[in-house]
Design a protein around this motif. Sequence first.
Motif, PDB file in Angstrom:
ATOM      1  N   GLY B  46      -1.671  -8.029   4.315  1.00 31.07           N
ATOM      2  CA  GLY B  46      -0.486  -7.868   4.962  1.00 31.07           C
ATOM      3  C   GLY B  46       0.716  -7.615   4.021  1.00 31.07           C
ATOM      4  O   GLY B  46       1.572  -6.410   4.151  1.00 31.07           O
ATOM      5  N   ALA B  47       0.600  -8.458   2.941  1.00 28.68           N
ATOM      6  CA  ALA B  47       1.556  -8.076   1.961  1.00 28.68           C
ATOM      7  C   ALA B  47       1.470  -6.871   1.133  1.00 28.68           C
ATOM      8  O   ALA B  47       2.248  -5.931   1.038  1.00 28.68           O
ATOM      9  N   TYR B  48       0.242  -6.477   0.927  1.00 28.78           N
ATOM     10  CA  TYR B  48      -0.196  -5.055   0.359  1.00 28.78           C
ATOM     11  C   TYR B  48       0.204  -3.733   1.337  1.00 28.78           C
ATOM     12  O   TYR B  48       0.707  -2.840   0.652  1.00 28.78           O
ATOM     13  N   PHE B  49      -0.232  -3.912   2.457  1.00 33.69           N
ATOM     14  CA  PHE B  49       0.199  -2.997   3.458  1.00 33.69           C
ATOM     15  C   PHE B  49       1.790  -2.800   3.635  1.00 33.69           C
ATOM     16  O   PHE B  49       2.081  -1.491   3.435  1.00 33.69           O
ATOM     17  N   ALA B  50       2.402  -3.769   3.501  1.00 34.33           N
ATOM     18  CA  ALA B  50       4.009  -3.715   3.786  1.00 34.33           C
ATOM     19  C   ALA B  50       4.562  -3.236   2.464  1.00 34.33           C
ATOM     20  O   ALA B  50       5.374  -2.334   2.798  1.00 34.33           O
ATOM     21  N   ALA B  51       3.998  -3.551   1.335  1.00 34.06           N
ATOM     22  CA  ALA B  51       4.480  -2.708   0.135  1.00 34.06           C
ATOM     23  C   ALA B  51       4.256  -1.386   0.019  1.00 34.06           C
ATOM     24  O   ALA B  51       5.280  -0.538  -0.167  1.00 34.06           O
ATOM     25  N   THR B  52       2.932  -0.925   0.639  1.00 35.22           N
ATOM     26  CA  THR B  52       2.792   0.466   0.549  1.00 35.22           C
ATOM     27  C   THR B  52       3.469   1.272   1.587  1.00 35.22           C
ATOM     28  O   THR B  52       3.901   2.319   1.195  1.00 35.22           O
ATOM     29  N   PHE B  53       3.438   0.520   2.966  1.00 40.51           N
ATOM     30  CA  PHE B  53       3.848   1.598   3.773  1.00 40.51           C
ATOM     31  C   PHE B  53       5.651   1.532   3.572  1.00 40.51           C
ATOM     32  O   PHE B  53       6.112   2.692   4.155  1.00 40.51           O
ATOM     33  N   ALA B  54       6.197   0.443   3.242  1.00 37.46           N
ATOM     34  CA  ALA B  54       7.615   0.608   3.000  1.00 37.46           C
ATOM     35  C   ALA B  54       7.987   1.527   1.836  1.00 37.46           C
ATOM     36  O   ALA B  54       9.067   2.342   1.827  1.00 37.46           O
ATOM     37  N   ALA B  55       7.134   1.697   0.751  1.00 41.38           N
ATOM     38  CA  ALA B  55       7.151   2.736  -0.227  1.00 41.38           C
ATOM     39  C   ALA B  55       7.058   4.138   0.452  1.00 41.38           C
ATOM     40  O   ALA B  55       7.787   5.060   0.083  1.00 41.38           O
ATOM     41  N   TRP B  56       6.313   4.258   1.289  1.00 47.89           N
ATOM     42  CA  TRP B  56       5.866   5.655   2.189  1.00 47.89           C
ATOM     43  C   TRP B  56       7.258   6.013   2.903  1.00 47.89           C
ATOM     44  O   TRP B  56       7.381   7.476   2.928  1.00 47.89           O
ATOM     45  N   THR B  57       7.496   5.243   3.660  1.00 44.51           N
ATOM     46  CA  THR B  57       8.566   5.397   4.833  1.00 44.51           C
ATOM     47  C   THR B  57       9.876   5.239   4.254  1.00 44.51           C
ATOM     48  O   THR B  57      10.763   5.913   4.887  1.00 44.51           O
ATOM     49  N   GLY B  58       9.919   4.495   3.153  1.00 41.98           N
ATOM     50  CA  GLY B  58      11.420   4.356   2.732  1.00 41.98           C
ATOM     51  C   GLY B  58      12.297   3.324   3.403  1.00 41.98           C
ATOM     52  O   GLY B  58      13.266   3.171   3.191  1.00 41.98           O
ATOM     53  N   SER B  59      11.677   2.459   4.296  1.00 45.42           N
ATOM     54  CA  SER B  59      12.468   1.759   5.116  1.00 45.42           C
ATOM     55  C   SER B  59      11.712   0.350   5.071  1.00 45.42           C
ATOM     56  O   SER B  59      10.333   0.374   5.517  1.00 45.42           O
ATOM     57  N   PHE B  60      12.264  -0.711   5.058  1.00 45.67           N
ATOM     58  CA  PHE B  60      11.573  -1.955   5.170  1.00 45.67           C
ATOM     59  C   PHE B  60      10.974  -2.461   6.344  1.00 45.67           C
ATOM     60  O   PHE B  60       9.829  -2.975   6.551  1.00 45.67           O
ATOM     61  N   LEU B  61      12.128  -2.267   7.315  1.00 47.17           N
ATOM     62  CA  LEU B  61      11.508  -2.440   8.655  1.00 47.17           C
ATOM     63  C   LEU B  61      10.467  -1.907   9.188  1.00 47.17           C
ATOM     64  O   LEU B  61       9.598  -2.447   9.960  1.00 47.17           O
ATOM     65  N   LEU B  72      -3.547  -6.112  12.340  1.00 44.75           N
ATOM     66  CA  LEU B  72      -4.116  -6.528  13.650  1.00 44.75           C
ATOM     67  C   LEU B  72      -5.412  -5.466  13.775  1.00 44.75           C
ATOM     68  O   LEU B  72      -6.186  -6.125  14.122  1.00 44.75           O
ATOM     69  N   VAL B  73      -5.182  -4.332  13.300  1.00 47.39           N
ATOM     70  CA  VAL B  73      -6.427  -3.261  13.474  1.00 47.39           C
ATOM     71  C   VAL B  73      -7.518  -3.774  12.610  1.00 47.39           C
ATOM     72  O   VAL B  73      -8.546  -3.973  12.971  1.00 47.39           O
ATOM     73  N   PHE B 194      -8.649 -13.180  17.388  1.00 47.32           N
ATOM     74  CA  PHE B 194      -9.044 -13.016  16.048  1.00 47.32           C
ATOM     75  C   PHE B 194      -8.111 -11.857  15.626  1.00 47.32           C
ATOM     76  O   PHE B 194      -7.299 -12.351  14.462  1.00 47.32           O
ATOM     77  N   GLY B 195      -7.831 -10.938  16.402  1.00 44.37           N
ATOM     78  CA  GLY B 195      -6.592  -9.990  16.022  1.00 44.37           C
ATOM     79  C   GLY B 195      -5.322 -10.502  15.774  1.00 44.37           C
ATOM     80  O   GLY B 195      -4.521 -10.441  14.976  1.00 44.37           O
ATOM     81  N   LEU B 196      -5.031 -11.483  16.963  1.00 40.60           N
ATOM     82  CA  LEU B 196      -3.840 -11.931  16.957  1.00 40.60           C
ATOM     83  C   LEU B 196      -3.361 -12.974  15.662  1.00 40.60           C
ATOM     84  O   LEU B 196      -2.422 -13.016  15.024  1.00 40.60           O
ATOM     85  N   GLY B 197      -4.425 -13.767  15.313  1.00 35.23           N
ATOM     86  CA  GLY B 197      -4.723 -14.447  14.141  1.00 35.23           C
ATOM     87  C   GLY B 197      -4.399 -13.743  12.881  1.00 35.23           C
ATOM     88  O   GLY B 197      -3.680 -14.024  11.969  1.00 35.23           O
ATOM     89  N   ALA B 198      -5.052 -12.612  12.996  1.00 34.08           N
ATOM     90  CA  ALA B 198      -4.755 -11.715  11.720  1.00 34.08           C
ATOM     91  C   ALA B 198      -3.595 -11.362  11.566  1.00 34.08           C
ATOM     92  O   ALA B 198      -2.897 -11.177  10.518  1.00 34.08           O
ATOM     93  N   ALA B 199      -2.921 -10.596  12.768  1.00 35.51           N
ATOM     94  CA  ALA B 199      -1.531 -10.193  12.729  1.00 35.51           C
ATOM     95  C   ALA B 199      -0.635 -11.320  12.254  1.00 35.51           C
ATOM     96  O   ALA B 199       0.372 -11.115  11.432  1.00 35.51           O
TER      97      ALA B 199
END
Lengths: 314, 305
Positions: B46-61, B72-73, B194-199
Amino acid sequence: MKAFTVSKAVTALLVVGLVLLPLYSQASGNIFILTLFTRIIILALAAASLNLIMGFGGMMSFGHAAYLGIGGYAVGMLAQEGIGSGFIQFPVALAASATYALVIGALSLRTRGVYFIMITLAFAQMAYYVASGLARYGGDDGLTVYKRSDFSGLVNLSNRTQFYYLCLACLFAMIFLIWRVVNSRFGLVLQGLRSNEQRMQAIGFPSKRYQLVCFVISGTMCGLAGALLANNTDFVSPAMMYWTRSGDLMVMVILGGMGTLFGPVIGAVVYLLLEEFLSQLTEYWALIMGPLLLLIVLFGRGGIMGLLGRLNRG
Amino acid sequence: MLLVVEQFLNGLQFGLLLFLLAAGLTLVFGIMDLVNLAHGSLYMMGAYFAATFAAWTGSFLLGALLALGATLVLGIVLEMSALRHLYGRDHLDHVLATFGLILFFNEAVRLVWGPAGLALQLPNWLTVPVPILPGIHYPAYRLAIIAVALLVALLLYLGVMRTRIGMLIRAGASNREMIGALGINIKLLYTLVFGLGAALAGLAGLMQAPILTVQIGMGENILILAFVIIVIGGIGSIRGAFLAAIFVGMIDTLGRAFLPNLLRQVLSGAAASTAAPALSSMLIYLLMAIVLVVRPEGLFPANRR
């Protein structure tokens, strides 16, 4: 009972191979294989001690690496304070592990099943953090053991071959001890408890007391492995007790065959050789090792010993 | 006074974060009877995805939302490909298989993102200190974590207690064969849980990411804390996990903040400064030991609900 089985043949081959290994190492000039197998034998000893409670006692301890660390730190701390005699270091290491096992066991055995797994894990992590906080003994960075345990003339731990045979002797002695324990009245009660605790209690056995004694025996054995490991690496650090190390030990036991006498030894040899082989193949060896573990769990019931047993039946 | 309020809020924030992690763990255990050590890996992802996607999109949210979807996926894929086959097996098998998954995830992250950690930058509007009491300021981001986590806890409670899916989840926890026999698609239900737990784990990871560095193995230490929490709270009980998480978060944070000073008044300076770090990291394990001595099944055993 058949006189000859495939698993017996493999075990015999392994024992002979381990005994003769230093000769091969000397003849071929391959020193690395001797140091590698010294480490394998020490961890096999730890795995065998875990197997005693897991395979025969039915107690799934996920914190066994704590004893490795306690045994190791006992040697390292005494050496740091100038007490170099192995006749003091080793008994202290054993006594410390036994005491820790007694306290942790008494608390953890109040629970069962998955609670027990998590409790033992959490206590081992606690030991890990305590070791990380020992500023006098290196804290996070660990502690170098400048001088190996001194057994004044009896055996020289700095001599590779002598140290190898000492470790091997310890391993065989402990396996003999486990064999005697498992086949004693005490061991039979223990295996009865593993199968059906309620029924054993109904017959009148104080179940917790039997399990606690077994837990302490196992912890003490693993403390011995820890003291040897500190001498082998000349270094102790909190990483010795990190929970992934406990996981490694569990994997060795399962891989070799839980509840068999030599299963953990075979498991340790295969697991550590595989790790060595894969890490030479690629830097990202865990990328293969992880899924491999998953496959072993999914398809390999009973570990290597179970597989060999099936081979025998045809 | 300032310090006390601040540390109190820090403890609350940490506890709520732990709750998000523990809730997923306890849900998966309570319903599928699966011990999932790889839960910490989902937190890390989750943390790695957030750091990567935030860098891509330029938006934290936007990055955070995408990361939530991605974990989740990932959880659903993981369940369908590997963990599904572990249901009904021995707990020891779960421990080993998911231990293997941890090795895999750590190494995969090293391969993809490299061994160095990542940093996740906060947008400016989240970094300002907010006055909470006259003269006392608290970082807006930490307040946001508290608010989001409380909201999620509320939604989780309402979802499990008041909706049809929640009813099925609870039914599945108490008798899985029966609700399968009643025509419920239990496989799909398990995958969703399980997906909910992962999310939830991913949410905890991505919210923690701006405070700590995003690095390999970040999920492992916090996973142990989550274990301690569900053991204290009673495995399978969400209410127990909530209370125990806040309790543990508070004790850990307040212990680290105030124990050194307390010890210094009792012991000599040198002894106190060596004992304090060790003792404060031991506190929650001592707490767990005490709880186990008094209530071996945890404070709120799930099967007595």
